[in-house]
Enzyme design. Structure first.
Site, short mmCIF file in Angstrom:
data_model
loop_
_atom_site.label_atom_id
_atom_site.label_comp_id
_atom_site.label_asym_id
_atom_site.label_seq_id
_atom_site.Cartn_x
_atom_site.Cartn_y
_atom_site.Cartn_z
N SER A 7 -0.81 -19.57 28.21
CA SER A 7 -2.36 -19.91 28.46
C SER A 7 -3.19 -19.01 28.13
O SER A 7 -4.29 -18.68 28.77
CB SER A 7 -2.38 -20.26 30.16
OG SER A 7 -1.31 -21.42 30.32
N HIS A 30 11.97 -18.23 21.97
CA HIS A 30 10.78 -19.03 22.89
C HIS A 30 11.26 -19.53 24.20
O HIS A 30 12.34 -20.33 24.04
CB HIS A 30 10.00 -20.01 22.15
CG HIS A 30 8.79 -20.73 22.85
ND1 HIS A 30 8.87 -21.26 23.72
CD2 HIS A 30 7.57 -19.83 22.78
CE1 HIS A 30 7.43 -21.48 24.33
NE2 HIS A 30 6.72 -20.77 23.65
N GLU A 63 5.97 -13.55 27.44
CA GLU A 63 5.53 -14.73 27.76
C GLU A 63 6.23 -15.09 28.89
O GLU A 63 7.46 -15.58 29.16
CB GLU A 63 5.75 -15.76 26.73
CG GLU A 63 5.48 -15.80 25.41
CD GLU A 63 5.07 -16.84 24.66
OE1 GLU A 63 3.93 -17.19 24.50
OE2 GLU A 63 5.66 -17.73 24.49
N ASN A 109 1.38 -20.89 17.97
CA ASN A 109 2.50 -21.49 18.22
C ASN A 109 2.31 -22.85 18.35
O ASN A 109 2.16 -23.40 19.54
CB ASN A 109 3.40 -20.99 19.22
CG ASN A 109 4.62 -21.87 19.45
OD1 ASN A 109 4.96 -22.64 18.82
ND2 ASN A 109 5.10 -21.45 20.92
N TRP A 110 2.22 -23.93 17.21
CA TRP A 110 1.85 -25.19 17.20
C TRP A 110 2.76 -25.96 17.99
O TRP A 110 2.46 -27.24 18.48
CB TRP A 110 1.74 -25.55 15.95
CG TRP A 110 0.48 -25.09 15.26
CD1 TRP A 110 -0.36 -23.98 15.57
CD2 TRP A 110 -0.28 -25.52 14.01
NE1 TRP A 110 -1.27 -23.59 14.58
CE2 TRP A 110 -1.05 -24.69 13.75
CE3 TRP A 110 0.36 -26.43 13.09
CZ2 TRP A 110 -1.95 -24.80 12.51
CZ3 TRP A 110 -0.47 -26.60 11.97
CH2 TRP A 110 -1.54 -25.99 11.68
N LYS A 111 4.08 -25.63 18.34
CA LYS A 111 5.15 -26.11 18.88
C LYS A 111 5.42 -27.48 18.00
O LYS A 111 5.53 -27.65 16.90
CB LYS A 111 4.84 -26.64 20.51
CG LYS A 111 4.44 -25.11 20.95
CD LYS A 111 4.19 -25.34 22.52
CE LYS A 111 3.82 -23.84 23.11
NZ LYS A 111 4.01 -23.83 24.56
N GLU A 141 10.61 -22.41 25.49
CA GLU A 141 11.00 -23.76 25.59
C GLU A 141 12.46 -23.94 24.92
O GLU A 141 13.18 -24.88 25.09
CB GLU A 141 10.02 -24.46 25.04
CG GLU A 141 8.89 -24.54 25.55
CD GLU A 141 7.29 -24.70 25.04
OE1 GLU A 141 7.46 -24.90 23.74
OE2 GLU A 141 6.50 -24.45 25.74
N GLY A 158 -0.32 -20.94 22.46
CA GLY A 158 0.21 -22.49 22.10
C GLY A 158 -1.04 -23.39 22.21
O GLY A 158 -1.71 -23.47 21.06
N GLY A 159 -1.30 -23.95 23.34
CA GLY A 159 -2.40 -25.05 23.39
C GLY A 159 -3.73 -24.66 22.66
O GLY A 159 -4.25 -25.51 21.76
N GLY A 167 1.83 -22.86 29.08
CA GLY A 167 1.23 -24.50 29.07
C GLY A 167 0.96 -25.10 30.60
O GLY A 167 0.65 -26.21 30.52
P1 PGA Z 1 0.30 -21.61 25.73
O1 PGA Z 1 1.88 -21.67 25.12
O2 PGA Z 1 -0.64 -20.88 25.15
O3 PGA Z 1 0.21 -23.49 25.59
O4 PGA Z 1 0.74 -21.40 27.06
C1 PGA Z 1 2.16 -20.27 24.82
C2 PGA Z 1 3.55 -20.25 24.06
O5 PGA Z 1 4.39 -20.95 24.55
O6 PGA Z 1 3.73 -19.61 22.95
#
Ligand code: PGA
Length: 255
Positions: free
Chosen positions: A216, A98, A170, A13-15, A100, A237-238, A176
């Site tokens: 994470s 998601h 999640e 998930n590149w956001k 966010e 994500g990251g 994050g």
């Molecule tokens: P993260 O994000 O791996 O940076 O914690 C995961 C996500 O939001 O899908």
């Protein structure tokens, strides 16, 4: 117990990261590293990067996803993108719900439900995100929250349609933050999500449903998380923005 019934899915998930040129570069770096993957590999990218991503994955098994879609087919929704539009350009996957989106853009369980409906109708495969906030976990209402999120999102979804839905657990406090759920915490909730699916559908349907963990997950902790019987992959994500890290997670899921 029935992990052999499911193929793990590792999705990035590149956001809100990467331009089209950077997308091409990152996918070109990922491609050779995941060519022997024994799991499904997906990269979910910003809308403006979709064409570059679709082009870059050619000649590989990597699939492309969007990070959201609207619930209507078309209409007066300035700034939005429909599931039909994604389908029309050849995007097979979409993330819905998601945290966010829920936290910053007013996404609710009901709008998540409507987006799921639209994405299913368009023939997309959905990565449906659910998860509790820290204060909800501390109040011991994790499963009440997740149960409601799953039930509302899946209301009216048939067993056949369920096969096009991946559920990503999640925990919001792990996204994050560098604070990963322990493998046991992930397994506990993923297992309960599967029990819920069994009660809403059937044990057979639950055994076939892919339930990922996200929050994470990285090259170091992936193997332990993915060793758990109910953790069928990850939403990353990251760590998905660095080719070697993402590839290491794909490798851990391929074992
Ligand atoms: P993260 O994000 O791996 O940076 O914690 C995961 C996500 O939001 O899908």
């Amino acid at each position: 117990m029935n992990k052999s019934l499911r193929k793990a899915v590792i999705a990035g998930n590149w956001k809100m990261n990467k331009t089209p040129a950077e997308t091409t570069e990152l996918i070109n770096s990922i491609k050779p590293l995941v060519k022997d993957a024994d799991c499904d590999v997906v990269v979910c990218v910003p809308y403006v990067d979709l064409f570059a991503a679709l082009d870059a994955v050619k000649g590989s098994d990597i699939k492309v996803g969007a990070e959201n879609c609207h619930w209507a087919n078309s209409g007066a929704f300035t700034g939005e993108i429909s599931a039909d539009m994604l389908k029309a350009i050849g995007v097979p996957y979409v993330i819905i719900g998601h945290s966010e989106r829920r936290q910053y853009f007013g996404e609710t369980d009901n709008t998540v439900h409507d987006r799921v409906r639209a994405a299913l109708d368009a023939g997309l495969t959905i990565i449906l995100c659910v998860g509790e906030r820290l204060e909800e976990r501390e109040s011991n209402i994790t499963m009440e929250i997740i149960g409601a999120q799953v039930k509302i999102a899946l209301a009216g979804v048939s067993a056949e349609e369920l096969s096009n839905i991946i559920i990503a657990y999640e925990p919001v406090w792990a996204i994050g933050t560098g604070r990963t759920a322990t493998a046991d915490q992930a397994e506990e909730v993923n297992g309960k999500i599967r029990e819920l699916i069994a009660s809403l559908y059937s044990q057979e349907d639950a055994d076939k449903t892919v339930v990922q963990y996200g929050g994470s997950m990285n090259a170091k902790n992936a193997a332990e998380l993915l060793s758990k019987p109910d953790v069928d992959g990850g939403l990353i994500g990251g760590a998905s923005l660095k080719a070697p890290d993402f590839a290491a997670i794909v490798e851990a899921a391929s074992k």
